[in-house]
Design a protein around this motif. Sequence first.
Motif, PDB file in Angstrom:
ATOM      1  N   UNK A 132       0.841  -1.206   0.000  1.00  6.44           N
ATOM      2  CA  UNK A 132       0.000   0.000   0.000  1.00  6.44           C
ATOM      3  C   UNK A 132       0.879   1.261   0.000  1.00  6.44           C
ATOM      4  N   UNK A 133       1.662   1.399  -1.050  1.00  5.40           N
ATOM      5  CA  UNK A 133       2.583   2.523  -1.195  1.00  5.40           C
ATOM      6  C   UNK A 133       2.071   3.419  -2.312  1.00  5.40           C
ATOM      7  N   UNK A 134       1.673   4.639  -2.011  1.00  2.00           N
ATOM      8  CA  UNK A 134       1.074   5.511  -3.033  1.00  2.00           C
ATOM      9  C   UNK A 134       2.108   6.044  -4.008  1.00  2.00           C
ATOM     10  N   UNK A 135       1.626   6.447  -5.172  1.00  3.45           N
ATOM     11  CA  UNK A 135       2.484   7.061  -6.195  1.00  3.45           C
ATOM     12  C   UNK A 135       1.866   8.369  -6.643  1.00  3.45           C
ATOM     13  N   UNK A 136       2.733   9.348  -6.885  1.00  2.53           N
ATOM     14  CA  UNK A 136       2.279  10.662  -7.342  1.00  2.53           C
ATOM     15  C   UNK A 136       1.514  10.531  -8.657  1.00  2.53           C
ATOM     16  N   UNK A 137       0.406  11.253  -8.739  1.00  2.00           N
ATOM     17  CA  UNK A 137      -0.402  11.238  -9.949  1.00  2.00           C
ATOM     18  C   UNK A 137      -1.382  10.090 -10.017  1.00  2.00           C
ATOM     19  N   UNK A 138      -1.268   9.137  -9.093  1.00  2.00           N
ATOM     20  CA  UNK A 138      -2.217   8.008  -9.055  1.00  2.00           C
ATOM     21  C   UNK A 138      -2.972   8.060  -7.731  1.00  2.00           C
ATOM     22  N   UNK A 139      -2.321   7.615  -6.669  1.00  5.40           N
ATOM     23  CA  UNK A 139      -2.961   7.694  -5.345  1.00  5.40           C
ATOM     24  C   UNK A 139      -2.751   9.045  -4.673  1.00  5.40           C
ATOM     25  N   UNK A 179      -8.896   8.678  11.607  1.00  2.00           N
ATOM     26  CA  UNK A 179      -9.030   8.754  10.153  1.00  2.00           C
ATOM     27  C   UNK A 179     -10.274   7.999   9.698  1.00  2.00           C
ATOM     28  N   UNK A 180     -11.084   8.685   8.922  1.00  2.00           N
ATOM     29  CA  UNK A 180     -12.320   8.088   8.435  1.00  2.00           C
ATOM     30  C   UNK A 180     -12.194   7.563   7.012  1.00  2.00           C
ATOM     31  N   UNK A 181     -11.105   7.918   6.355  1.00  4.35           N
ATOM     32  CA  UNK A 181     -10.878   7.460   4.990  1.00  4.35           C
ATOM     33  C   UNK A 181      -9.386   7.411   4.733  1.00  4.35           C
ATOM     34  N   UNK A 182      -8.993   6.663   3.724  1.00  2.81           N
ATOM     35  CA  UNK A 182      -7.584   6.551   3.409  1.00  2.81           C
ATOM     36  C   UNK A 182      -7.331   5.407   2.443  1.00  2.81           C
ATOM     37  N   UNK A 183      -6.048   5.196   2.155  1.00  4.70           N
ATOM     38  CA  UNK A 183      -5.658   4.127   1.247  1.00  4.70           C
ATOM     39  C   UNK A 183      -5.692   2.787   1.957  1.00  4.70           C
TER      40      UNK A 183
END
Length: 246
Positions: A132-139, A179-183
Amino acid sequence: MTVLRISGSDAMKFLNDLVTNELTRLADGMVYAALLTPHGKYIADFLVFEREGAIHLDVADDLAPALVQRLTMYRLRADVTIEQTDLAVTRGLGAAPERAFADPRQPALGWRGYDGQPGQDVDWDRIRVEHVIPEAGIELGPDSYILEAGFERLNGVDFKKGCFVGQEIVARMKHKTTLRKGLAQVAVEGEAEPGMPIVMADGREAGTLHTRAGDKAIAFLRFDRAKAGLSAGNARITPLLESAGG
């Protein structure tokens, strides 16, 4: 990726006062950090390393112009020079080559090199989904809050360093709210494209599907709606919230 060079006698203090992580740790290796708006919204994330007396930022190509513009706005009369280099980024797994850096976000991401070290053909998206590692422009985008994107788990924010741009909002989210939302990681059964909305059985939106690798994906979810019966297009979506972390 673009590699920016930040130099000058004020470079360390200038940058450390702005970004989400403590850059005095650069002596121990690469640091992951982000620059936020005063309202705590994401502008850019980057990997920071030091060499030859200057600080370098490894940032996505699409984010580099806006990052340079914002840093230049903050520079004022500080002795700081911001310039783009011609360094190319290579990546790989296993033992890091000489002068390469271990990726500080997650050991599974391996190393990053800037001296022409041969890179490796790796399914990086699969690794990102698994951890669960985000990427710029996607997550990650202009509406992102870094705690919802897992920056604490990914060693991208330091709550003991003192002030940084947007720090008040980030600290409030850390200490005063749940936190109520997230990845989160989700299981996907069927055909569904990244960017599709995730909906409940009654049609209410529960989130958005992002990077997919095989039968798993990263999704942005409202946790109160992350229940049985979710779908995206014709695919069945099952939250795996225990994998989301931070």
